[in-house]
Write a protein that holds these residues in place. Structure first.
Motif, PDB file in Angstrom:
ATOM      1  N   MET A  97       0.833  -1.196   0.000  1.00  0.00           N
ATOM      2  CA  MET A  97       0.000   0.000   0.000  1.00  0.00           C
ATOM      3  C   MET A  97       0.867   1.245   0.000  1.00  0.00           C
ATOM      4  N   ASP A  98       0.591   2.157  -0.915  1.00  0.00           N
ATOM      5  CA  ASP A  98       1.262   3.455  -0.949  1.00  0.00           C
ATOM      6  C   ASP A  98       0.354   4.444  -0.240  1.00  0.00           C
ATOM      7  N   LEU A  99       0.777   4.896   0.949  1.00  0.00           N
ATOM      8  CA  LEU A  99      -0.083   5.753   1.761  1.00  0.00           C
ATOM      9  C   LEU A  99      -0.455   7.041   1.029  1.00  0.00           C
ATOM     10  N   LYS A 100       0.444   7.561   0.214  1.00  0.00           N
ATOM     11  CA  LYS A 100       0.158   8.818  -0.483  1.00  0.00           C
ATOM     12  C   LYS A 100      -0.998   8.690  -1.459  1.00  0.00           C
ATOM     13  N   LYS A 101      -1.242   7.472  -1.928  1.00  0.00           N
ATOM     14  CA  LYS A 101      -2.325   7.274  -2.895  1.00  0.00           C
ATOM     15  C   LYS A 101      -3.696   7.325  -2.235  1.00  0.00           C
ATOM     16  N   ILE A 102      -3.762   7.089  -0.933  1.00  0.00           N
ATOM     17  CA  ILE A 102      -5.070   7.096  -0.273  1.00  0.00           C
ATOM     18  C   ILE A 102      -5.233   8.253   0.713  1.00  0.00           C
ATOM     19  N   LEU A 103      -4.147   8.943   1.041  1.00  0.00           N
ATOM     20  CA  LEU A 103      -4.226  10.069   1.966  1.00  0.00           C
ATOM     21  C   LEU A 103      -4.674  11.322   1.222  1.00  0.00           C
ATOM     22  N   ARG A 104      -5.597  12.067   1.804  1.00  0.00           N
ATOM     23  CA  ARG A 104      -6.069  13.301   1.168  1.00  0.00           C
ATOM     24  C   ARG A 104      -4.897  14.258   0.942  1.00  0.00           C
ATOM     25  N   THR A 105      -4.895  14.933  -0.195  1.00  0.00           N
ATOM     26  CA  THR A 105      -3.788  15.828  -0.563  1.00  0.00           C
ATOM     27  C   THR A 105      -3.609  16.945   0.457  1.00  0.00           C
ATOM     28  N   ASN A 106      -4.728  17.490   0.933  1.00  0.00           N
ATOM     29  CA  ASN A 106      -4.603  18.594   1.895  1.00  0.00           C
ATOM     30  C   ASN A 106      -3.988  18.125   3.218  1.00  0.00           C
ATOM     31  N   ILE A 107      -4.189  16.843   3.564  1.00  0.00           N
ATOM     32  CA  ILE A 107      -3.581  16.312   4.780  1.00  0.00           C
ATOM     33  C   ILE A 107      -2.086  16.065   4.554  1.00  0.00           C
ATOM     34  N   GLN A 108      -1.731  15.593   3.354  1.00  0.00           N
ATOM     35  CA  GLN A 108      -0.316  15.419   3.033  1.00  0.00           C
ATOM     36  C   GLN A 108       0.428  16.737   3.158  1.00  0.00           C
ATOM     37  N   ASN A 109      -0.218  17.826   2.742  1.00  0.00           N
ATOM     38  CA  ASN A 109       0.424  19.139   2.730  1.00  0.00           C
ATOM     39  C   ASN A 109       0.222  19.913   4.025  1.00  0.00           C
ATOM     40  N   LEU A 110      -0.529  19.334   4.949  1.00  0.00           N
ATOM     41  CA  LEU A 110      -0.870  20.034   6.180  1.00  0.00           C
ATOM     42  C   LEU A 110       0.358  20.294   7.048  1.00  0.00           C
ATOM     43  N   VAL A 111       0.489  21.538   7.492  1.00  0.00           N
ATOM     44  CA  VAL A 111       1.491  21.869   8.504  1.00  0.00           C
ATOM     45  C   VAL A 111       0.769  21.856   9.844  1.00  0.00           C
ATOM     46  N   PRO A 112       1.039  20.866  10.710  1.00  0.00           N
ATOM     47  CA  PRO A 112       0.266  20.756  11.942  1.00  0.00           C
ATOM     48  C   PRO A 112       0.540  21.899  12.896  1.00  0.00           C
ATOM     49  N   TYR A 113      -0.406  22.150  13.782  1.00  0.00           N
ATOM     50  CA  TYR A 113      -0.229  23.160  14.812  1.00  0.00           C
ATOM     51  C   TYR A 113       0.938  22.771  15.708  1.00  0.00           C
ATOM     52  N   SER A 114       1.814  23.722  15.975  1.00  0.00           N
ATOM     53  CA  SER A 114       2.969  23.470  16.834  1.00  0.00           C
ATOM     54  C   SER A 114       2.745  24.162  18.169  1.00  0.00           C
ATOM     55  N   SER A 115       2.561  23.374  19.213  1.00  0.00           N
ATOM     56  CA  SER A 115       2.325  23.931  20.544  1.00  0.00           C
ATOM     57  C   SER A 115       3.651  24.231  21.237  1.00  0.00           C
ATOM     58  N   ALA A 116       3.560  24.987  22.326  1.00  0.00           N
ATOM     59  CA  ALA A 116       4.762  25.301  23.095  1.00  0.00           C
ATOM     60  C   ALA A 116       5.448  24.031  23.580  1.00  0.00           C
ATOM     61  N   ARG A 117       4.661  23.033  23.950  1.00  0.00           N
ATOM     62  CA  ARG A 117       5.237  21.790  24.468  1.00  0.00           C
ATOM     63  C   ARG A 117       5.845  20.930  23.359  1.00  0.00           C
ATOM     64  N   ASP A 118       5.424  21.170  22.106  1.00  0.00           N
ATOM     65  CA  ASP A 118       6.050  20.471  20.988  1.00  0.00           C
ATOM     66  C   ASP A 118       7.439  21.030  20.702  1.00  0.00           C
ATOM     67  N   GLU A 119       7.603  22.340  20.917  1.00  0.00           N
ATOM     68  CA  GLU A 119       8.829  23.012  20.497  1.00  0.00           C
ATOM     69  C   GLU A 119       9.954  22.893  21.510  1.00  0.00           C
ATOM     70  N   PHE A 120       9.632  22.536  22.764  1.00  0.00           N
ATOM     71  CA  PHE A 120      10.669  22.388  23.773  1.00  0.00           C
ATOM     72  C   PHE A 120      10.706  20.952  24.276  1.00  0.00           C
ATOM     73  N   GLN A 121      11.898  20.376  24.321  1.00  0.00           N
ATOM     74  CA  GLN A 121      12.097  19.057  24.906  1.00  0.00           C
ATOM     75  C   GLN A 121      13.313  19.119  25.808  1.00  0.00           C
ATOM     76  N   GLY A 122      13.169  18.586  27.005  1.00  0.00           N
ATOM     77  CA  GLY A 122      14.275  18.614  27.946  1.00  0.00           C
ATOM     78  C   GLY A 122      13.812  19.020  29.324  1.00  0.00           C
ATOM     79  N   GLU A 123      14.745  19.423  30.171  1.00  0.00           N
ATOM     80  CA  GLU A 123      14.441  19.799  31.545  1.00  0.00           C
ATOM     81  C   GLU A 123      14.507  21.316  31.698  1.00  0.00           C
ATOM     82  N   ALA A 124      13.606  21.842  32.517  1.00  0.00           N
ATOM     83  CA  ALA A 124      13.615  23.272  32.821  1.00  0.00           C
ATOM     84  C   ALA A 124      12.870  23.488  34.132  1.00  0.00           C
ATOM     85  N   SER A 125      13.075  24.632  34.752  1.00  0.00           N
ATOM     86  CA  SER A 125      12.398  24.941  36.013  1.00  0.00           C
ATOM     87  C   SER A 125      11.463  26.138  35.903  1.00  0.00           C
TER      88      SER A 125
END
Length: 348
Positions: A1-29
């Motif tokens: 199965m080629d996923l691109k053949k069944i995935l909607r084009t707009n979803i393939q091109n979608l830039v997902p929402y980036s939350s604050a917790r997505d952008e930082f990884q690691g330890e902080a206080s």
């Protein structure tokens, strides 16, 4: 199965929402990145902070239990969220279609209708198994998803494994196996087949055997490529912090859950045997779930009779192939005894 053949084009091109917790990884206080209330919350637990958007701690524990890498796991607000995302991501409204196998779980059709996706129905056989010829005939170039519920709701039986494998091997779209009741089944999960079929998606839940229906935590297992689609489309914080922490605590108690499963299966056998002795029961269908489908002499009458005595079951009479049938969840030994006592007094 080629996923691109069944995935909607707009979803393939979608830039997902980036939350604050997505952008930082690691330890902080000091966290000054997410516009939270830094002073705390009125609750004892620190719910003023946003939860982990990818629920990594919960996925790690599920990974240990299920034997699936965390990157192959999606957690949703119940399995219903996973169902909705699959239809939204892979089906073009007004163009594509999905195949359902009634009688089956109702939310597949509801989600399709909400998303303006056509539904093709291929009823199960009289023995509640797949009509493979009917499924093959229903598939067209715009068929993107096939939903198979096994053990099936409301019929309680497992679908023949070899028939599911036939669909997986021959359908170029996604095959979704809903295993909400798999913990009660004699049949093994399809999780081990994830490496064999890249068009396979498995749904499970913490609502049934794990006893966490109130938390709304559903699971999907699939290839990393498909999981990436889920994470693209889902809201950033779809599982709240309370549900994550409570689920994590519950997942430490595998032995307790296994004991409940054993008790449920034993009560399922006891209840099924006792029901067959009642004059108002015609047939008990084989069950691999935590409920029985019971064919009766008068489902609507029995349902109302039980309601008047404070006992609630589900009347499935209006569902195809389930005429005059009640769906009865396996209760505690005391609850099952109360049910049997009430049914014994149902008039001829």
């Amino acid at each position: 199965m080629d996923l691109k053949k069944i995935l909607r084009t707009n979803i393939q091109n979608l830039v997902p929402y980036s939350s604050a917790r997505d952008e930082f990884q690691g330890e902080a206080s000091v966290f000054l990145d997410a516009n939270e209330n830094s002073f705390g919350s009125p609750l004892a637990t620190a719910y003023n902070r946003y939860p982990d958007p990818l629920q990594l701690a919960v996925k790690k524990k599920i990974s240990e239990i299920k034997g699936v890498p965390p990157q192959n796991i999606f957690l949703g607000n119940g399995s219903d969220e996973a169902i909705d995302i699959l239809i939204r991501a892979f089906c073009r409204p007004g163009i594509d279609n999905i195949i359902l196998l009634p009688p089956t779980y109702g939310m597949y059709e509801v989600s399709a209708n909400i998303n303006d996706v056509a539904v093709k129905k291929v009823p199960l056989t009289a023995g509640y198994q797949l009509n493979l010829e009917g499924i093959a005939e229903a598939i067209d170039e715009n068929t993107k998803l096939i939903f198979i519920c096994s053990p099936n709701n409301p019929t309680a039986n497992s679908i023949y494994r070899e028939d599911i494998e036939t669909v997986l091997a021959n359908f170029p779209g996604l095959v979704i196996i809903d295993e909400a009741y798999i913990n009660y089944s004699r049949q093994k999960t399809f999780i081990r087949e994830l490496t064999e079929y890249n068009n396979l998606v498995i749904l499970q839940t913490l609502s049934k055997a794990w006893g966490l229906a109130g938390l709304r935590v559903g699971m999907a297992f699939a290839s990393e490529e498909i999981i990436e689609v889920f994470n693209k489309v889902k809201p950033p914080y779809n599982i709240n912090e309370a549900s994550q922490q409570l689920a994590l605590n519950a997942l430490q108690n595998v032995d307790q859950v296994n004991e409940w499963i054993r008790e449920t299966v034993a009560e399922r056998d006891r209840l099924g045997t006792a029901l067959l002795d009642l004059h108002c029961v015609r047939e008990i269908f084989p069950s691999d779930a935590n409920f029985l489908l019971v064919k009766t002499t008068d489902a609507k009458g029995i349902y109302q009779f039980l309601v008047e005595r404070g006992i609630i079951v589900r009347d499935r009479s209006n569902v195809i192939l389930c005429e005059d049938s009640l769906r009865i969840t396996i209760g505690t030994p005391n609850e099952n005894t109360l049910l049997l006592g009430a049914l014994k007094s149902f008039p001829h």
